[in-house]
Design a protein around this motif. Structure first.
Motif, PDB file in Angstrom:
ATOM      1  N   HIS A 156       0.975  -0.980  -0.093  1.00  0.00           N
ATOM      2  CA  HIS A 156       0.207  -0.189  -0.054  1.00  0.00           C
ATOM      3  C   HIS A 156       0.688   1.289   0.037  1.00  0.00           C
ATOM      4  N   GLY A 157       0.433   2.672  -0.329  1.00  0.00           N
ATOM      5  CA  GLY A 157       1.116   3.978  -0.989  1.00  0.00           C
ATOM      6  C   GLY A 157       1.600   4.320   0.541  1.00  0.00           C
ATOM      7  N   PHE A 158       0.836   4.335   2.042  1.00  0.00           N
ATOM      8  CA  PHE A 158       0.939   4.734   2.362  1.00  0.00           C
ATOM      9  C   PHE A 158       1.267   4.250   3.689  1.00  0.00           C
ATOM     10  N   TRP A 159       1.905   2.731   3.344  1.00  0.00           N
ATOM     11  CA  TRP A 159       2.893   1.998   4.370  1.00  0.00           C
ATOM     12  C   TRP A 159       4.028   1.861   3.563  1.00  0.00           C
ATOM     13  N   ILE A 160       4.098   2.212   2.031  1.00  0.00           N
ATOM     14  CA  ILE A 160       5.655   2.188   1.605  1.00  0.00           C
ATOM     15  C   ILE A 160       6.215   3.940   2.153  1.00  0.00           C
ATOM     16  N   GLY A 161       5.304   4.865   2.006  1.00  0.00           N
ATOM     17  CA  GLY A 161       5.585   6.425   3.627  1.00  0.00           C
ATOM     18  C   GLY A 161       6.159   6.025   3.681  1.00  0.00           C
ATOM     19  N   VAL A 162       5.449   5.209   4.714  1.00  0.00           N
ATOM     20  CA  VAL A 162       6.378   5.063   5.887  1.00  0.00           C
ATOM     21  C   VAL A 162       7.463   4.852   6.166  1.00  0.00           C
ATOM     22  N   LEU A 163       8.036   3.098   5.326  1.00  0.00           N
ATOM     23  CA  LEU A 163       9.162   2.672   5.197  1.00  0.00           C
ATOM     24  C   LEU A 163       9.869   3.475   4.381  1.00  0.00           C
ATOM     25  N   LEU A 164       9.155   4.510   3.478  1.00  0.00           N
ATOM     26  CA  LEU A 164      10.793   5.269   3.148  1.00  0.00           C
ATOM     27  C   LEU A 164      11.092   6.097   4.088  1.00  0.00           C
ATOM     28  N   TRP A 165      10.211   6.926   4.526  1.00  0.00           N
ATOM     29  CA  TRP A 165      10.747   7.936   6.325  1.00  0.00           C
ATOM     30  C   TRP A 165      12.114   7.219   6.894  1.00  0.00           C
ATOM     31  N   GLN A 166      12.142   6.400   7.553  1.00  0.00           N
ATOM     32  CA  GLN A 166      12.208   5.541   8.266  1.00  0.00           C
ATOM     33  C   GLN A 166      13.715   4.794   7.642  1.00  0.00           C
ATOM     34  N   LEU A 167      13.673   4.981   6.388  1.00  0.00           N
ATOM     35  CA  LEU A 167      14.983   4.834   5.678  1.00  0.00           C
ATOM     36  C   LEU A 167      15.647   5.810   5.525  1.00  0.00           C
ATOM     37  N   ILE A 168      14.973   7.088   5.387  1.00  0.00           N
ATOM     38  CA  ILE A 168      16.354   8.199   5.758  1.00  0.00           C
ATOM     39  C   ILE A 168      16.605   7.729   7.066  1.00  0.00           C
TER      40      ILE A 168
END
Length: 216
Positions: A156-168
């Motif tokens: 899901h899109g929001f899920w991917i957004g949180v992953l990106l936020w964590q990985l930065i």
């Protein structure tokens, strides 16, 4: 090395809804549209042309990811695994939005984010922002423990957004909902975008490898 192809589901009825449409499905039961089915077919072709030696396929418990995966898993004759923690952020209770227009839901969504309370739950069927953030961390640990290989994940899109936020790596701001919301609106993937999330020992990286607009 683990190579995880992370995909946002195809267009759903909620994505395509007009402001005057009303909420009739729980988050888990929102189906993909006719256009979404076409997107899923195109995605299946791309995956088969670009990815080999897939170890395992994962979907969330939500209908739209399973419908998006269907053309691909049928074509390659693999059964997907449902991974519960892949489910999308569920922050508005169905009891509070059922029968309301999408415009009304947008207003309630804006109110939720304005609260800026990481532990707030709108109902018993909802996640808090803090619990959802932890959910993505748990999935990262899950894949870290998997054998090296190639995995395909329909999410899901929001899920991917949180992953990106964590990985930065901005851990000082990680649970700052205002900053996260600004970030998420900027990076939100389109339906059937594909990211390559790689894990090599303790090092993680992620990059978009398919833009859904390439099929247009």
């Amino acid at each position: 090395m683990k190579q995880i192809y992370l995909i946002r589901h195809a267009q759903s009825a909620a994505n395509a809804g007009k402001t005057s449409d009303t909420v009739t499905h729980t988050n888990a039961k929102i189906p993909i549209t006719e256009l979404g089915q076409q997107q899923a077919e195109q995605l299946s072709i791309w995956l088969r042309q670009n990815i080999e030696n897939v170890h395992e396929i994962f979907v969330s418990p939500y209908l739209r990811t399973q419908q998006t995966a269907a053309p691909y898993v049928q074509a390659i004759h693999m059964q997907p695994t449902i991974l519960p923690n892949l489910h999308e952020f569920n922050y508005l209770s169905f009891a509070n939005i059922q029968g309301k227009t999408f415009q009304d839901v947008k207003t309630q969504s804006e109110h939720y984010w304005a609260l800026n309370d990481v532990d707030f739950r709108d109902g018993d069927d909802c996640d808090s922002f803090a619990s959802f953030f932890q959910q993505i961390s748990d999935v990262r640990r899950y894949f870290s423990a998997k054998d090296d290989g190639v995995y395909v994940v329909f999410g899901h899109g929001f899920w991917i957004g949180v992953l990106l936020w964590q990985l930065i790596g901005r851990y000082a701001d990680s649970l700052n909902m205002t900053k996260f919301r600004e970030f998420e609106l900027l990076v939100r993937p389109k339906n059937t975008d594909v990211y390559l999330w790689q894990m090599d020992n303790q090092i993680e990286s992620i990059a978009k490898v398919r833009n859904a607009n390439d099929d247009v």
